[in-house]
Design a protein around this motif. Structure first.
Motif, PDB file in Angstrom:
ATOM      1  N   LEU A 157       0.693  -1.300   0.173  1.00  9.37           N
ATOM      2  CA  LEU A 157       0.025  -0.020  -0.125  1.00  9.37           C
ATOM      3  C   LEU A 157       0.810   1.363  -0.129  1.00  9.37           C
ATOM      4  O   LEU A 157       0.511   2.117  -0.747  1.00  9.37           O
ATOM      5  N   PRO A 158       1.945   1.356   0.775  1.00 11.46           N
ATOM      6  CA  PRO A 158       2.592   2.643   0.889  1.00 11.46           C
ATOM      7  C   PRO A 158       3.293   2.947  -0.528  1.00 11.46           C
ATOM      8  O   PRO A 158       2.836   4.214  -1.010  1.00 11.46           O
ATOM      9  N   ALA A 159       3.915   2.074  -1.344  1.00 14.20           N
ATOM     10  CA  ALA A 159       4.368   2.255  -2.681  1.00 14.20           C
ATOM     11  C   ALA A 159       3.230   2.410  -3.458  1.00 14.20           C
ATOM     12  O   ALA A 159       3.352   3.452  -4.537  1.00 14.20           O
ATOM     13  N   LEU A 160       2.226   1.844  -3.601  1.00 17.46           N
ATOM     14  CA  LEU A 160       1.203   2.005  -4.613  1.00 17.46           C
ATOM     15  C   LEU A 160       0.254   3.451  -4.219  1.00 17.46           C
ATOM     16  O   LEU A 160       0.106   4.139  -5.044  1.00 17.46           O
ATOM     17  N   GLY A 161       0.247   3.793  -3.060  1.00 20.65           N
ATOM     18  CA  GLY A 161      -0.351   4.879  -2.545  1.00 20.65           C
ATOM     19  C   GLY A 161       0.584   6.268  -3.024  1.00 20.65           C
ATOM     20  O   GLY A 161      -0.067   7.038  -3.434  1.00 20.65           O
ATOM     21  N   GLN A 162       1.846   5.944  -2.997  1.00 25.73           N
ATOM     22  CA  GLN A 162       2.783   7.080  -3.470  1.00 25.73           C
ATOM     23  C   GLN A 162       2.672   6.906  -5.111  1.00 25.73           C
ATOM     24  O   GLN A 162       2.605   8.230  -5.736  1.00 25.73           O
ATOM     25  N   LEU A 163       2.600   5.909  -5.727  1.00 27.97           N
ATOM     26  CA  LEU A 163       2.296   5.977  -7.007  1.00 27.97           C
ATOM     27  C   LEU A 163       1.176   6.681  -7.571  1.00 27.97           C
ATOM     28  O   LEU A 163       1.028   7.627  -8.427  1.00 27.97           O
ATOM     29  N   VAL A 164      -0.174   6.527  -6.854  1.00 31.51           N
ATOM     30  CA  VAL A 164      -1.067   7.474  -7.154  1.00 31.51           C
ATOM     31  C   VAL A 164      -1.056   8.904  -6.702  1.00 31.51           C
ATOM     32  O   VAL A 164      -1.517   9.634  -7.424  1.00 31.51           O
ATOM     33  N   ALA A 165      -0.507   9.161  -5.801  1.00 30.28           N
ATOM     34  CA  ALA A 165      -0.253  10.527  -5.116  1.00 30.28           C
ATOM     35  C   ALA A 165       0.504  11.343  -6.258  1.00 30.28           C
ATOM     36  O   ALA A 165       0.208  12.500  -6.496  1.00 30.28           O
TER      37      ALA A 165
END
Length: 489
Positions: free
Chosen positions: A71-79
């Protein structure tokens, strides 16, 4: 019409999934929707590729990702998209990804699993949604107002939190105010760890117990892997079926469609601490509709409220059980389980009042174990305790349901016998004497009892009755023990 035209406009895309087979399958099914399509095996590679060459649409396939790890890495990708188009392919059994990623930025989503043709069709629709302009302020304000109304009604359900079923019914009624919901249900995990349909409200004729084949032991039900309410309670993940066919259970889909249900959402009700969820909320919709981040967050809040209400009901039940236990300790003799002296005195006064009011006879029988001290001295106190319990159990087995056995002292007992005359009391006492004499007591010889019997006089109180019956008991002792004496008037 070309596939690109079906998608709404030509665009470049970047598809992200760690499994090579899924990357290949997506390229084969959906490459025609893009004028250029690249693939990446994770967030790190995707960020590097986007830094070299931007993409109009980022497609995140969440299958094979772990929310606790990725989640942290994919969340950063979305952000880092900063509002640019993101399309998420989400497995129906793990829709908790959606609010978690929506917290990092706007996105459209498609729920799986899907075959190649369905995938192409759904992704094309998702791309159109991703290209759609942001909703106007009016609809957003209306949505928030509706969510606040549901939350307010749900909070009102806490007034029934002393009972989990009534609380669940009030909460389900509140959830029916959610836009598009035609039926709402609450499942709760009970002692033994299994799941029960606690409450439901909504469309007439729709009974989830009938749809699922049962209302209890639902974690053993054949549909536990497919129905969102059960799957959410078992897995702890939000489960979203935006088309009932996607669960892979044709009979379930047919039953739901027959009741006008097109979409089902299950939200886990969290436990107070670590461990399996306390249950789940289940919302059934009359049509398939996208859910916003605000709606999914509101559902999580309602699940927390449900957890609070169910915990309150549990505490209330535990409090009642504790009160019952305290009452039992205060009124029963710990060794024999019969009424203790204080409670016996209270019950005697109640029976005297009843006998006076209805003009019925009332008898009191007093008895004690003959030479009980010798039993303790010869065999020890543990055997003496066994003898007391055996005497109490033997007497209790002979008494009527209306009679009360009281341990009034160390080896002394009383029987409060409503609707009993002196003659009937004598008969009852003789049966007690014979039964106790015949009773086998492990560890020692048999014991006998001496008994006194008295009938309540017309103007007599409890103290006077006790004096007379104890005098009769004393005469039985002097007469040689193991006998019955009737009290003098």
């Amino acid at each position: 019409m070309s596939q690109q035209e079906g998608a709404g406009q030509a665009c470049s895309g970047l598809f992200v999934n760690p499994a090579g087979q899924r990357r290949s399958a997506f390229q084969q099914a959906c490459a025609g929707l893009f004028d250029a399509l690249r693939v990446a095996d994770g967030a790190e590679q995707a960020l590097a590729m986007l830094a070299q060459q931007p993409a109009d649409v980022l497609v995140l396939d969440l299958e094979c990702f772990e929310i606790g790890i990725d989640l942290p890495a994919l969340g950063q990708l979305v952000a880092q998209r900063e509002g640019r188009r993101v399309l998420v392919l989400c497995p129906f059994g793990n829709a908790r990804w959606l609010p978690a990623l929506m917290a990092h930025g706007p996105l459209a989503y498609v729920i799986g699993p899907l075959g190649p043709e369905e995938l192409c069709r759904e992704v094309a629709a998702g791309l159109r949604a991703a290209f759609s302009p942001a909703p106007a302020a009016g609809p957003v304000e209306a949505e928030l107002a509706a969510l606040l109304a549901v939350r307010s009604r749900a909070q009102g359900a806490l007034a029934e939190a002393d009972d989990s079923i009534r609380f669940g019914e009030r909460l389900c009624l509140a959830l029916l105010d959610w836009p598009g919901v035609v039926h709402a249900a609450m499942f709760q995990r009970h002692e033994g760890g299994d799941l029960r349909l606690e409450a439901q409200h909504g469309r007439a004729g729709l009974d989830l117990a009938a749809v699922l084949g049962r209302g209890e032991r639902l974690l053993q039900a054949p549909l536990r892997h497919a129905f969102p309410g059960l799957l959410a309670a078992a897995s702890g993940a939000t489960v979203l079926l935006d088309a009932v066919d996607k669960a892979g259970e044709p009979l379930l889909a047919q039953a739901l469609r027959a009741q006008g249900v097109q979409m089902v959402l299950g939200v886990p009700v969290p436990a107070s601490g670590p461990g399996a969820p306390r249950g789940a909320l289940c919302l059934l919709f009359g049509d398939a509709r996208p859910l916003s981040g605000a709606q999914l967050s509101a559902l999580d809040d309602l699940a927390q409220l449900a957890a609070f209400g169910l915990r309150m009901a549990e505490l209330m039940r535990e409090s009642e059980e504790l009160l019952g236990r305290v009452t039992q300790l205060a009124t029963l003799d710990a060794l024999t389980g019969v009424a203790n002296r204080r409670h016996g005195e209270y019950l005697m006064e109640q029976e005297i009042k009843r006998a006076r009011r209805y003009r019925t006879p009332l008898a009191l029988i007093a008895f004690d174990i003959d030479r009980f001290r010798n039993v303790n001295d010869a065999y020890g106190h543990p055997v003496g305790d066994i003898a007391l319990r055996t005497v109490a159990d033997t007497a209790r087995a002979l008494l009527r349901s209306s009679d009360v056995l009281v341990r009034s002292g160390g080896e002394e007992f009383q029987v409060i016998a409503p609707h009993t005359s002196a003659i009937d009391g004598l008969k009852m006492a003789e049966k007690l004497r014979a039964a106790i004499e015949a009773a086998e007591i492990p560890g020692c010889d048999r014991v006998t009892v001496s008994l006194g019997v008295a009938q309540l006089g017309e103007l007599e109180n409890g103290d006077s009755l006790a004096v007379r019956v104890n005098a009769a008991l004393a005469r039985a002792k002097r007469a040689g023990r193991n006998c019955v004496e009737l009290a003098m008037q």
